[in-house]
Design a protein around this motif. Structure first.
Motif, PDB file in Angstrom:
ATOM      1  N   LYS A  35      -3.579  20.125 -38.373  1.00 44.87           N
ATOM      2  CA  LYS A  35      -4.736  19.445 -39.783  1.00 44.87           C
ATOM      3  C   LYS A  35      -5.202  17.994 -40.137  1.00 44.87           C
ATOM      4  CE  LYS A  35      -2.842  23.289 -42.113  1.00 44.87           C
ATOM      5  NZ  LYS A  35      -1.771  24.035 -43.277  1.00 44.87           N
ATOM      6  N   LYS A  36      -4.725  17.515 -39.495  1.00 43.79           N
ATOM      7  CA  LYS A  36      -5.346  16.300 -40.067  1.00 43.79           C
ATOM      8  C   LYS A  36      -6.320  15.523 -39.007  1.00 43.79           C
ATOM      9  CE  LYS A  36      -0.602  14.680 -42.400  1.00 43.79           C
ATOM     10  NZ  LYS A  36      -0.895  14.177 -43.155  1.00 43.79           N
ATOM     11  N   PRO A  37      -6.912  14.803 -39.404  1.00 45.47           N
ATOM     12  CA  PRO A  37      -8.141  13.893 -38.385  1.00 45.47           C
ATOM     13  C   PRO A  37      -7.667  13.444 -37.561  1.00 45.47           C
ATOM     14  CG  PRO A  37      -8.115  13.067 -40.956  1.00 45.47           C
ATOM     15  CD  PRO A  37      -7.183  13.982 -41.253  1.00 45.47           C
ATOM     16  N   ARG A  38      -6.848  12.199 -37.498  1.00 45.65           N
ATOM     17  CA  ARG A  38      -6.166  12.184 -35.909  1.00 45.65           C
ATOM     18  C   ARG A  38      -5.232  12.444 -35.360  1.00 45.65           C
ATOM     19  NH1 ARG A  38      -0.043   9.556 -36.941  1.00 45.65           N
ATOM     20  NH2 ARG A  38       0.073  11.973 -36.911  1.00 45.65           N
ATOM     21  N   ASP A  39      -4.827  14.113 -35.723  1.00 45.07           N
ATOM     22  CA  ASP A  39      -5.071  15.329 -35.218  1.00 45.07           C
ATOM     23  C   ASP A  39      -5.709  15.915 -34.198  1.00 45.07           C
ATOM     24  OD1 ASP A  39      -1.677  14.442 -35.224  1.00 45.07           O
ATOM     25  OD2 ASP A  39      -1.612  15.361 -37.010  1.00 45.07           O
ATOM     26  N   ASP A  40      -6.521  15.916 -35.275  1.00 42.68           N
ATOM     27  CA  ASP A  40      -7.641  16.736 -34.850  1.00 42.68           C
ATOM     28  C   ASP A  40      -8.628  16.058 -33.141  1.00 42.68           C
ATOM     29  OD1 ASP A  40      -7.829  19.258 -35.558  1.00 42.68           O
ATOM     30  OD2 ASP A  40      -8.766  19.231 -37.152  1.00 42.68           O
ATOM     31  N   ALA A  41      -8.556  14.688 -33.587  1.00 42.70           N
ATOM     32  CA  ALA A  41      -9.163  13.599 -32.925  1.00 42.70           C
ATOM     33  C   ALA A  41      -8.449  13.381 -31.382  1.00 42.70           C
ATOM     34  CB  ALA A  41      -9.622  12.100 -33.982  1.00 42.70           C
ATOM     35  N   LEU A  42      -7.171  13.198 -32.069  1.00 46.63           N
ATOM     36  CA  LEU A  42      -6.203  13.919 -30.303  1.00 46.63           C
ATOM     37  C   LEU A  42      -6.336  15.033 -29.583  1.00 46.63           C
ATOM     38  CD1 LEU A  42      -3.927  12.342 -29.003  1.00 46.63           C
ATOM     39  CD2 LEU A  42      -2.772  13.274 -30.168  1.00 46.63           C
ATOM     40  N   CYS A  43      -6.828  16.176 -30.513  1.00 42.88           N
ATOM     41  CA  CYS A  43      -6.962  17.592 -29.631  1.00 42.88           C
ATOM     42  C   CYS A  43      -8.420  16.960 -29.246  1.00 42.88           C
ATOM     43  CB  CYS A  43      -7.161  17.671 -30.323  1.00 42.88           C
ATOM     44  SG  CYS A  43      -7.171  19.885 -29.505  1.00 42.88           S
ATOM     45  N   ILE A  44      -9.678  16.938 -29.377  1.00 44.20           N
ATOM     46  CA  ILE A  44     -10.834  17.040 -29.165  1.00 44.20           C
ATOM     47  C   ILE A  44     -10.339  15.617 -27.621  1.00 44.20           C
ATOM     48  CG2 ILE A  44     -13.172  16.086 -28.901  1.00 44.20           C
ATOM     49  CD1 ILE A  44     -12.643  16.438 -32.041  1.00 44.20           C
ATOM     50  N   LEU A  45      -9.841  14.106 -27.547  1.00 42.29           N
ATOM     51  CA  LEU A  45     -10.168  13.363 -26.607  1.00 42.29           C
ATOM     52  C   LEU A  45      -9.168  13.989 -25.077  1.00 42.29           C
ATOM     53  CD1 LEU A  45      -8.684  10.315 -28.566  1.00 42.29           C
ATOM     54  CD2 LEU A  45     -10.775  10.789 -26.988  1.00 42.29           C
ATOM     55  N   TYR A  46      -8.401  15.240 -26.102  1.00 43.85           N
ATOM     56  CA  TYR A  46      -6.882  15.586 -24.293  1.00 43.85           C
ATOM     57  C   TYR A  46      -8.144  16.598 -24.278  1.00 43.85           C
ATOM     58  CZ  TYR A  46      -4.277  19.089 -22.176  1.00 43.85           C
ATOM     59  OH  TYR A  46      -3.469  19.868 -21.538  1.00 43.85           O
ATOM     60  N   ASP A  47      -9.321  18.005 -24.693  1.00 43.87           N
ATOM     61  CA  ASP A  47     -10.243  19.143 -23.785  1.00 43.87           C
ATOM     62  C   ASP A  47     -11.423  18.211 -23.708  1.00 43.87           C
ATOM     63  OD1 ASP A  47      -8.198  20.698 -25.771  1.00 43.87           O
ATOM     64  OD2 ASP A  47      -9.341  20.772 -27.024  1.00 43.87           O
ATOM     65  N   LEU A  48     -11.310  16.851 -23.515  1.00 39.58           N
ATOM     66  CA  LEU A  48     -12.812  16.119 -23.335  1.00 39.58           C
ATOM     67  C   LEU A  48     -12.423  15.830 -21.756  1.00 39.58           C
ATOM     68  CD1 LEU A  48     -13.753  13.348 -25.481  1.00 39.58           C
ATOM     69  CD2 LEU A  48     -15.658  15.921 -24.131  1.00 39.58           C
ATOM     70  N   GLN A  49     -11.170  16.192 -20.963  1.00 31.38           N
ATOM     71  CA  GLN A  49     -10.939  15.675 -19.781  1.00 31.38           C
ATOM     72  C   GLN A  49     -11.905  14.214 -18.971  1.00 31.38           C
ATOM     73  OE1 GLN A  49     -11.735  19.818 -17.837  1.00 31.38           O
ATOM     74  NE2 GLN A  49     -10.405  20.961 -18.673  1.00 31.38           N
ATOM     75  N   LEU A  50     -11.163  13.420 -19.849  1.00 32.36           N
ATOM     76  CA  LEU A  50     -12.321  11.772 -19.967  1.00 32.36           C
ATOM     77  C   LEU A  50     -12.480  11.900 -18.382  1.00 32.36           C
ATOM     78  CD1 LEU A  50      -9.986   9.778 -22.532  1.00 32.36           C
ATOM     79  CD2 LEU A  50     -12.512  11.648 -22.839  1.00 32.36           C
ATOM     80  N   SER A  51     -13.460  11.261 -18.011  1.00 33.22           N
ATOM     81  CA  SER A  51     -13.222  10.319 -16.649  1.00 33.22           C
ATOM     82  C   SER A  51     -12.798   9.327 -16.532  1.00 33.22           C
ATOM     83  CB  SER A  51     -14.611   9.924 -16.726  1.00 33.22           C
ATOM     84  OG  SER A  51     -15.770   9.145 -17.535  1.00 33.22           O
ATOM     85  N   GLU A  52     -12.583   8.776 -15.747  1.00 28.69           N
ATOM     86  CA  GLU A  52     -11.531   7.368 -15.472  1.00 28.69           C
ATOM     87  C   GLU A  52     -12.047   6.124 -15.792  1.00 28.69           C
ATOM     88  OE1 GLU A  52     -10.949   5.026 -11.332  1.00 28.69           O
ATOM     89  OE2 GLU A  52     -10.737   7.218 -10.797  1.00 28.69           O
ATOM     90  N   PRO A  53     -14.140   5.497 -16.198  1.00 28.03           N
ATOM     91  CA  PRO A  53     -13.869   5.144 -16.753  1.00 28.03           C
ATOM     92  C   PRO A  53     -13.422   5.066 -18.544  1.00 28.03           C
ATOM     93  CG  PRO A  53     -15.389   5.671 -15.179  1.00 28.03           C
ATOM     94  CD  PRO A  53     -14.754   6.875 -15.102  1.00 28.03           C
ATOM     95  N   SER A  54     -14.392   6.140 -18.854  1.00 34.21           N
ATOM     96  CA  SER A  54     -13.642   6.788 -20.196  1.00 34.21           C
ATOM     97  C   SER A  54     -12.099   5.927 -20.393  1.00 34.21           C
ATOM     98  CB  SER A  54     -14.010   8.073 -20.922  1.00 34.21           C
ATOM     99  OG  SER A  54     -15.949   8.007 -20.412  1.00 34.21           O
ATOM    100  N   LEU A  55     -10.861   6.987 -19.221  1.00 32.76           N
ATOM    101  CA  LEU A  55     -10.012   6.150 -19.417  1.00 32.76           C
ATOM    102  C   LEU A  55      -9.681   4.450 -19.527  1.00 32.76           C
ATOM    103  CD1 LEU A  55      -8.275   9.055 -17.162  1.00 32.76           C
ATOM    104  CD2 LEU A  55      -8.510   9.276 -19.970  1.00 32.76           C
ATOM    105  N   LYS A  56     -10.568   3.927 -18.769  1.00 32.65           N
ATOM    106  CA  LYS A  56      -9.976   2.615 -18.432  1.00 32.65           C
ATOM    107  C   LYS A  56     -10.177   1.572 -19.376  1.00 32.65           C
ATOM    108  CE  LYS A  56     -10.343   2.130 -13.216  1.00 32.65           C
ATOM    109  NZ  LYS A  56     -10.863   1.577 -12.120  1.00 32.65           N
ATOM    110  N   SER A  57     -11.401   2.514 -20.186  1.00 34.74           N
ATOM    111  CA  SER A  57     -11.963   1.249 -21.901  1.00 34.74           C
ATOM    112  C   SER A  57     -11.086   2.053 -22.647  1.00 34.74           C
ATOM    113  CB  SER A  57     -12.937   2.514 -22.324  1.00 34.74           C
ATOM    114  OG  SER A  57     -13.235   3.978 -22.484  1.00 34.74           O
ATOM    115  N   LEU A  58     -10.102   3.502 -22.589  1.00 35.68           N
ATOM    116  CA  LEU A  58      -9.010   3.186 -23.549  1.00 35.68           C
ATOM    117  C   LEU A  58      -8.279   1.910 -23.453  1.00 35.68           C
ATOM    118  CD1 LEU A  58      -8.867   6.860 -23.415  1.00 35.68           C
ATOM    119  CD2 LEU A  58      -9.894   5.614 -25.861  1.00 35.68           C
TER     120      LEU A  58
END
Length: 480
Positions: free
Chosen positions: A166-189
């Motif tokens: 329910k919290k914004p932080r938890d929603d944001a984390l769920c979205i990041l996981y669902d995005l299946q980030l590309s390698e450049p995006s993971l490196k930037s994090l």
């Protein structure tokens, strides 16, 4: 769609799926595909080659082929009496401008939760929408939401029940996981700063059930592409929290992800010491006692072997009451990979940390028996060589014990015979033939083994005739 009795025009079919296209799009090479099929292809292809022409797709934008879509829809309508359903007009794909507008609105506190729900819906869609979100800067926004709210109280309920996100932080984390980030995006994090990693560590420790799982999975992906210096500088708290996730056994997925994460981190710098000081060895031993999943056991043995390469890890293993016992128990019961790693750990202990009391404990817990079974079984050459080495190292202690013989043959003689077999094989460069049948109706280690060994050579060890014959099988029992 029932089109078995209707001849479908070939240009209505997608060249990838060979099904009627529902949303035809044209790529830069001039070939038309179904949108879902070509997006899946491009996301899995590193070079972005056209499946038909094998040419490089220079422009990633997909152009909707409205004319072909209308033809397909008209054809479906004309053949509706034959069971052909009309294909609905597809919704227009999300654009970068639309996502940018959503991100702008999300900066307003009163609209943030609503915008996060919208982004979560987009992220659960097709690959094109996910890559569009990356291009629009959604990752930076989501990371900032996680960092700014990382200190919020979001711990799970005291009774351990699962909480909805329910919290914004938890929603944001769920979205990041669902995005299946590309390698450049993971490196930037990983490359930005350590604050984001610390935020995910905080979530692993205090977050609700689902968020802890997402945090582990995201960290695993991030550190698979991280630079060595970013791995070496991880703090002790990170390993303490990761080991706690293992101990809590949140889910099978989280356990495997945490094991892979630690396996990736431990070879660097002092990370093995940090993991040992976080009680990783004790937790792994306790989990192995009841673990029945083959792959999970293999990962645990892989990590345990890494930790036991250091004196501190071996000390923790021997200090735990079930350390040697779990190694002996799992040999030949999980898989050949797990057995080989367990024998490697025993060899490391035998070489560098074995006292007389440790050798006696290994004998009492059935290690000698298991090593004899390894020599008899269908195991690899390397694991057998390590088993022989362990038998040689402890021959002085074990030969005077009640469990000292194998069909009346001492440990020294047994070791000599297998060394002889190895030498003969190397000298003749021929494969030594083994034939055996194993039965154990009592469920104990008193196995009856029939073995035929054919070896050319003289000067065989004096115990050879009691265990082997060159042309006939000889029955032997493990006297233990």
């Amino acid at each position: 769609m029932d089109n078995n009795e209707v001849e479908v025009p070939p240009f209505f079919l997608c060249p990838i799926s060979l099904e009627i296209m529902r949303d035809p799009v044209t790529v830069s090479t001039g070939i038309t595909y179904d949108r879902e099929s070509i997006e899946t292809w491009l996301s899995a292809s590193k070079k972005s080659l056209c499946p038909v022409t094998k040419q490089l797709i220079s422009d990633a934008d997909l152009t909707p082929n409205h004319t072909l879509r209308r033809l397909i829809q008209s054809w479906c309508t004309l053949n509706s009496s034959n069971g052909i359903e009309r294909i609905p007009t597809p919704r227009a794909p999300i654009s970068k401008a639309q996502i940018t507008e959503i991100l702008r609105d999300a900066e307003k506190p009163q609209l943030q939760q609503k915008c996060l729900r919208r982004l979560r819906s987009i992220a659960s869609g097709n690959t094109s929408a996910k890559r569009c979100m990356e291009a629009a800067g959604a990752i930076e926004f989501l990371a900032s939401v996680i960092k700014t709210t990382s200190q919020d109280q979001s711990s799970a309920s005291e009774d351990g029940s699962l909480l909805d996100i329910k919290k914004p932080r938890d929603d944001a984390l769920c979205i990041l996981y669902d995005l299946q980030l590309s390698e450049p995006s993971l490196k930037s994090l990983v490359a930005k700063d350590s604050e984001f990693t610390e935020s995910l560590t905080h979530i692993m420790k205090n977050g609700p059930y689902k968020s802890r799982v997402y945090a582990v999975l995201l960290l695993k992906s991030m550190f698979e592409v991280a630079e060595p210096m970013q791995i070496i500088t991880l703090r002790q708290e990170f390993f303490t929290v990761a080991v706690q996730v293992l101990h809590d056994q949140i889910s099978q997925q989280a356990t495997k992800a945490t094991l892979k994460l630690l396996i990736n981190l431990c070879p660097w710098g002092r990370n093995r010491i940090k993991a040992v000081e976080s009680r990783a060895v004790s937790v792994l031993i306790e989990l192995l006692l009841d673990c029945s999943d083959r792959r999970t056991c293999e990962l645990m043995f892989m990590l345990l072997e890494m930790l036991c390469q250091w004196a501190e890890g071996r000390s923790e293993l021997l200090r735990h009451g079930a350390g040697i016992a779990v190694l002996s128990k799992k040999i030949l019961r999980v898989s050949q990979v797990a057995s080989e790693r367990a024998v490697r750990i025993l060899l490391s202990v035998s070489k560098f940390s074995a006292t007389a009391s440790v050798a006696k404990e290994m004998l009492q817990l059935g290690v000698a028996s298991k090593l004899c079974l390894v020599l008899q079984g269908d195991c690899g050459r390397k694991i057998k060589e390590k088993a022989i080495e362990i038998l040689k190292l402890h021959a002085r202690v074990w030969k005077h014990s009640p469990c000292k013989s194998f069909d009346g043959i001492s440990m020294d003689e047994l070791s000599d015979m297998f060394s002889y077999l190895k030498e003969q094989k190397m000298a003749s460069n021929k494969r030594i033939q083994y034939t055996w049948e194993v039965s154990d109706p009592s469920g104990c280690f008193g196995l009856m083994v029939e073995r035929t060994v054919r070896v050319e050579g003289n000067n065989k060890p004096r115990a050879w005739g009691r265990l082997f014959t060159d042309t006939t099988s000889h029955s032997s029992a493990l006297a233990c």
